[in-house]
Scaffold this motif. Structure first.
Motif, PDB file in Angstrom:
ATOM      1  N   VAL A  59      19.949  25.164  21.459  1.00  9.53           N
ATOM      2  CA  VAL A  59      18.639  25.726  21.813  1.00  9.53           C
ATOM      3  C   VAL A  59      18.710  27.233  22.047  1.00  9.53           C
ATOM      4  CG1 VAL A  59      17.584  23.630  22.777  1.00  9.53           C
ATOM      5  CG2 VAL A  59      19.013  25.096  24.240  1.00  9.53           C
ATOM      6  N   LEU A 113      28.233  26.173  22.643  1.00  9.40           N
ATOM      7  CA  LEU A 113      28.722  26.033  21.267  1.00  9.40           C
ATOM      8  C   LEU A 113      30.024  26.803  21.060  1.00  9.40           C
ATOM      9  CD1 LEU A 113      25.405  26.286  19.198  1.00  9.40           C
ATOM     10  CD2 LEU A 113      26.621  24.235  19.970  1.00  9.40           C
ATOM     11  N   GLU A 156      22.186  32.526  27.949  1.00  4.88           N
ATOM     12  CA  GLU A 156      22.353  33.480  26.837  1.00  4.88           C
ATOM     13  C   GLU A 156      22.632  34.896  27.334  1.00  4.88           C
ATOM     14  OE1 GLU A 156      21.871  30.122  24.861  1.00  4.88           O
ATOM     15  OE2 GLU A 156      22.856  31.980  24.274  1.00  4.88           O
TER      16      GLU A 156
HETATM   17  O1  LIG Z   1      24.866  30.052  24.106  1.00  7.29           O
HETATM   18  C1  LIG Z   1      24.275  29.118  23.575  1.00  7.29           C
HETATM   19  N1  LIG Z   1      24.873  27.943  23.409  1.00  7.29           N
HETATM   20  O2  LIG Z   1      26.162  27.829  23.727  1.00  7.29           O
HETATM   21  C2  LIG Z   1      24.152  26.747  22.989  1.00  7.29           C
HETATM   22  C3  LIG Z   1      23.846  25.866  24.193  1.00  7.29           C
HETATM   23  C4  LIG Z   1      22.822  26.534  25.100  1.00  7.29           C
HETATM   24  C5  LIG Z   1      22.313  25.634  26.233  1.00  7.29           C
HETATM   25  C6  LIG Z   1      23.404  25.026  27.130  1.00  7.29           C
HETATM   26  C7  LIG Z   1      22.758  24.849  28.494  1.00  7.29           C
HETATM   27  C8  LIG Z   1      21.570  25.756  28.544  1.00  7.29           C
HETATM   28  C9  LIG Z   1      21.448  26.443  27.212  1.00  7.29           C
HETATM   29  C10 LIG Z   1      23.326  24.546  23.656  1.00  7.29           C
HETATM   30  O3  LIG Z   1      22.255  24.520  23.099  1.00  7.29           O
HETATM   31  N2  LIG Z   1      24.106  23.433  23.773  1.00  7.29           N
HETATM   32  N3  LIG Z   1      25.298  23.483  24.434  1.00  7.29           N
HETATM   33  C11 LIG Z   1      26.403  22.671  23.895  1.00  7.29           C
HETATM   34  C12 LIG Z   1      26.023  21.402  23.250  1.00  7.29           C
HETATM   35  C13 LIG Z   1      24.627  21.034  23.507  1.00  7.29           C
HETATM   36  C14 LIG Z   1      23.680  22.161  23.192  1.00  7.29           C
HETATM   37  C15 LIG Z   1      22.293  21.772  23.628  1.00  7.29           C
HETATM   38  O4  LIG Z   1      21.959  21.873  24.783  1.00  7.29           O
HETATM   39  N4  LIG Z   1      21.512  21.366  22.601  1.00  7.29           N
HETATM   40  C16 LIG Z   1      20.229  20.907  22.663  1.00  7.29           C
HETATM   41  C17 LIG Z   1      19.550  20.683  23.862  1.00  7.29           C
HETATM   42  C18 LIG Z   1      18.227  20.235  23.788  1.00  7.29           C
HETATM   43  C19 LIG Z   1      17.659  20.029  22.558  1.00  7.29           C
HETATM   44  C20 LIG Z   1      18.395  20.282  21.406  1.00  7.29           C
HETATM   45  N5  LIG Z   1      19.671  20.713  21.476  1.00  7.29           N
END
Ligand SMILES: O=CN(O)C[C@@H](CC1CCCC1)C(=O)N1NCCC[C@H]1C(=O)Nc1ccccn1
Ligand code: NI
Length: 185
Positions: A59, A113, A156
């Motif tokens: 996200v 990620l 972020e």
């Molecule tokens: O810096 C940016 N990052 O590292 C990507 C991160 C950012 C989120 C982590 C917590 C708050 C912001 C990310 O998105 N994730 N973290 C790792 C795997 C899961 C994924 C995720 O939460 N996915 C998702 C959630 C809802 C709907 C669709 N997908």
């Protein structure tokens, strides 16, 4: 298009580097980068495309995760996501101008990620934030965020300052809930 191969992983020094501010007028390379970042998030949330290119759904993404040490981040929260408003934006040179005393943490903790290991525990975040940033046209924006969008944006902005989510987890008691913190369901 951005794929997982473009995303650097923990221990890479760029993840621990404070990124540089971007100057305006914005080079085309950064305009292209910003749209590539949003496109990646959309692709990662599209089952077929994510499957085809082996993308991990995300996200948010920050330029340092692409080994570009510049203060650029993208957030794309889909409308379908329970408990959050949709949000799709790019922030350039973001700064948190003020925030609530009250803090919050995602009930399931956080991942990244750029971090393949699992780090369990609550990640305390400000419950409400006021962010000043520039948009792709160089317009200065000042906006308040709360709830899930505020959590994503803080994750972020941390990347732009060389901070990773697990830096915030209490080592003695990862699931401790301080007085000023609630759990975001
Ligand atoms: O810096 C940016 N990052 O590292 C990507 C991160 C950012 C989120 C982590 C917590 C708050 C912001 C990310 O998105 N994730 N973290 C790792 C795997 C899961 C994924 C995720 O939460 N996915 C998702 C959630 C809802 C709907 C669709 N997908
Ligand atoms: Ni991350």
């Amino acid at each position: 298009m951005i794929t997982m191969d473009d995303i650097i992983r923990d221990e890479h020094p760029t993840l621990r580097t404070v990124a540089e501010e971007v100057s305006f007028p914005l080079d085309d390379q950064f305009k292209n980068l910003a749209s590539d970042m949003i496109e990646f998030l959309k692709n990662s949330q599209d089952e077929e495309i994510a499957e085809k290119y082996d993308l991990r759904a995300g996200v948010g993404i920050a330029a340092p995760q692409l080994n570009i040490s510049k203060k650029i981040l993208a957030v794309h929260i889909p409308a379908e996501l329970e408990g959050s408003e949709p949000l799709s934006l790019v922030m350039i040179n973001p700064k948190i101008m003020s925030h609530s005393v009250q803090r919050t943490a995602l009930q399931d903790g956080e991942g990244c990620l750029s971090v393949d290991e699992l780090y369990e525990g609550f990640v305390p975040r400000n419950k409400r934030i006021t962010v000043q940033y520039y948009d792709l046209d160089g317009q200065k924006v000042k906006k308040r965020f709360k709830g899930y969008p505020a959590i994503v944006i803080q994750h972020e902005i941390d990347h732009l300052n060389g901070i990773l989510f697990y830096d915030h987890i209490n080592e003695q008691d990862p699931f401790m809930i301080p007085e000023d913190m609630d759990i975001f369901e």
